[in-house]
Design a protein around this motif. Structure first.
Motif, PDB file in Angstrom:
ATOM      1  N   TYR A 144       0.805  -1.165  -0.011  1.00 40.96           N
ATOM      2  CA  TYR A 144       0.130  -0.080   0.012  1.00 40.96           C
ATOM      3  C   TYR A 144       0.853   1.339   0.189  1.00 40.96           C
ATOM      4  N   ILE A 145       0.331   2.310  -0.794  1.00 38.52           N
ATOM      5  CA  ILE A 145       1.454   3.498  -0.997  1.00 38.52           C
ATOM      6  C   ILE A 145       0.337   4.586  -0.275  1.00 38.52           C
ATOM      7  N   PRO A 146       0.663   5.264   0.587  1.00 37.53           N
ATOM      8  CA  PRO A 146      -0.064   6.430   1.009  1.00 37.53           C
ATOM      9  C   PRO A 146      -0.181   7.383  -0.126  1.00 37.53           C
ATOM     10  N   PRO A 147      -1.203   8.155  -0.206  1.00 43.13           N
ATOM     11  CA  PRO A 147      -1.443   8.953  -1.420  1.00 43.13           C
ATOM     12  C   PRO A 147      -0.330   9.962  -1.568  1.00 43.13           C
ATOM     13  N   ALA A 148       0.241  10.719  -0.688  1.00 45.07           N
ATOM     14  CA  ALA A 148       1.369  11.558  -0.583  1.00 45.07           C
ATOM     15  C   ALA A 148       2.498  10.959  -1.036  1.00 45.07           C
ATOM     16  N   SER A 149       2.792   9.738  -0.934  1.00 43.78           N
ATOM     17  CA  SER A 149       3.991   9.000  -1.284  1.00 43.78           C
ATOM     18  C   SER A 149       3.990   8.714  -2.717  1.00 43.78           C
ATOM     19  N   PHE A 150       3.031   8.635  -3.508  1.00 47.09           N
ATOM     20  CA  PHE A 150       3.041   8.254  -4.777  1.00 47.09           C
ATOM     21  C   PHE A 150       3.893   9.099  -5.808  1.00 47.09           C
ATOM     22  N   THR A 151       4.164  10.379  -5.416  1.00 47.04           N
ATOM     23  CA  THR A 151       4.854  11.050  -6.307  1.00 47.04           C
ATOM     24  C   THR A 151       6.378  11.083  -6.043  1.00 47.04           C
ATOM     25  N   SER A 152       6.825  10.184  -5.173  1.00 46.90           N
ATOM     26  CA  SER A 152       8.286  10.395  -4.843  1.00 46.90           C
ATOM     27  C   SER A 152       8.852   8.880  -5.188  1.00 46.90           C
ATOM     28  N   SER A 153       9.772   8.898  -6.155  1.00 48.45           N
ATOM     29  CA  SER A 153      10.631   7.623  -6.648  1.00 48.45           C
ATOM     30  C   SER A 153      11.301   7.119  -5.507  1.00 48.45           C
ATOM     31  N   VAL A 154      11.495   7.804  -4.563  1.00 48.29           N
ATOM     32  CA  VAL A 154      12.167   7.257  -3.218  1.00 48.29           C
ATOM     33  C   VAL A 154      11.270   6.311  -2.608  1.00 48.29           C
ATOM     34  N   THR A 155      10.168   6.409  -2.662  1.00 48.41           N
ATOM     35  CA  THR A 155       9.202   5.428  -2.040  1.00 48.41           C
ATOM     36  C   THR A 155       9.266   4.210  -2.756  1.00 48.41           C
ATOM     37  N   PHE A 156       9.082   4.249  -4.165  1.00 50.99           N
ATOM     38  CA  PHE A 156       9.330   2.762  -4.919  1.00 50.99           C
ATOM     39  C   PHE A 156      10.372   2.098  -4.721  1.00 50.99           C
ATOM     40  N   MET A 157      11.742   2.970  -4.793  1.00 51.73           N
ATOM     41  CA  MET A 157      13.029   2.365  -4.577  1.00 51.73           C
ATOM     42  C   MET A 157      13.265   1.707  -3.503  1.00 51.73           C
ATOM     43  N   ALA A 158      12.619   2.526  -2.308  1.00 53.79           N
ATOM     44  CA  ALA A 158      12.831   1.917  -0.807  1.00 53.79           C
ATOM     45  C   ALA A 158      12.087   0.438  -0.930  1.00 53.79           C
ATOM     46  N   LEU A 159      11.203   0.394  -1.643  1.00 56.08           N
ATOM     47  CA  LEU A 159      10.298  -0.945  -1.836  1.00 56.08           C
ATOM     48  C   LEU A 159      11.199  -1.980  -2.439  1.00 56.08           C
ATOM     49  N   LEU A 160      11.687  -1.727  -3.433  1.00 58.74           N
ATOM     50  CA  LEU A 160      12.749  -2.720  -4.097  1.00 58.74           C
ATOM     51  C   LEU A 160      13.935  -3.055  -3.233  1.00 58.74           C
ATOM     52  N   ASN A 161      14.211  -2.059  -2.456  1.00 54.95           N
ATOM     53  CA  ASN A 161      15.691  -2.435  -1.768  1.00 54.95           C
ATOM     54  C   ASN A 161      15.181  -3.099  -0.255  1.00 54.95           C
ATOM     55  N   TYR A 162      14.163  -2.672   0.169  1.00 58.87           N
ATOM     56  CA  TYR A 162      13.579  -3.362   1.528  1.00 58.87           C
ATOM     57  C   TYR A 162      12.529  -4.419   1.572  1.00 58.87           C
TER      58      TYR A 162
END
Length: 132
Positions: free
Chosen positions: A99-117
């Motif tokens: 799940y991605i909080p609405p405010a976090s969808f715009t940040s690539s950091v969110t998605f790269m963190a998911l791939l890393n962790y």
């Protein structure tokens, strides 16, 4: 949340495979879905993920070029096209979702963190074996 990967198999080096991940039990617009792999005796590796909101795609640097993530129109299936496969690509591949909080969808950091962790939910994997 349910996720089921399929499409693995035995392929010769240089060949291609397309993996599929069928998902259910959540609103895809609120989630990211990613692909990971784990080879025997090795750590899990993130490959790529896709935003359910706008279809933005993200790749781990080492996976760029040979792997392509995509989704169908209904967003219920996410694909991973794998080309120019090498024996080192042999692993169990699985899909996962978070799940991605609405405010976090715009940040690539969110998605790269998911791939890393890693992601919150994952399904059973599919074996990919690449012979030399």
């Amino acid at each position: 949340v349910q996720l089921q990967a399929s499409g693995g198999g035995l392929v010769q080096a240089g060949g291609s495979l397309r993996l599929s991940c069928v998902s259910s039990g959540f609103v895809s617009d609120d989630y990211a879905i990613g692909w990971f792999r784990q080879a025997p005796g090795k750590e899990r590796e993130g490959i790529s993920c896709i935003s359910g909101r706008d279809g933005s795609v993200y790749y781990v640097d080492s996976m760029k070029g040979r792997f392509t993530i995509s989704t169908d129109t209904g967003k219920s299936t996410v694909y991973l096209q794998m080309n120019s496969l090498e024996p080192e690509d042999t692993a169990v591949y699985y899909c996962a979702a978070s799940y991605i909080p609405p405010a976090s969808f715009t940040s690539s950091v969110t998605f790269m963190a998911l791939l890393n962790y890693g992601m919150d939910f994952s399904g059973k994997g599919t074996q990919v074996t690449v012979s030399s």
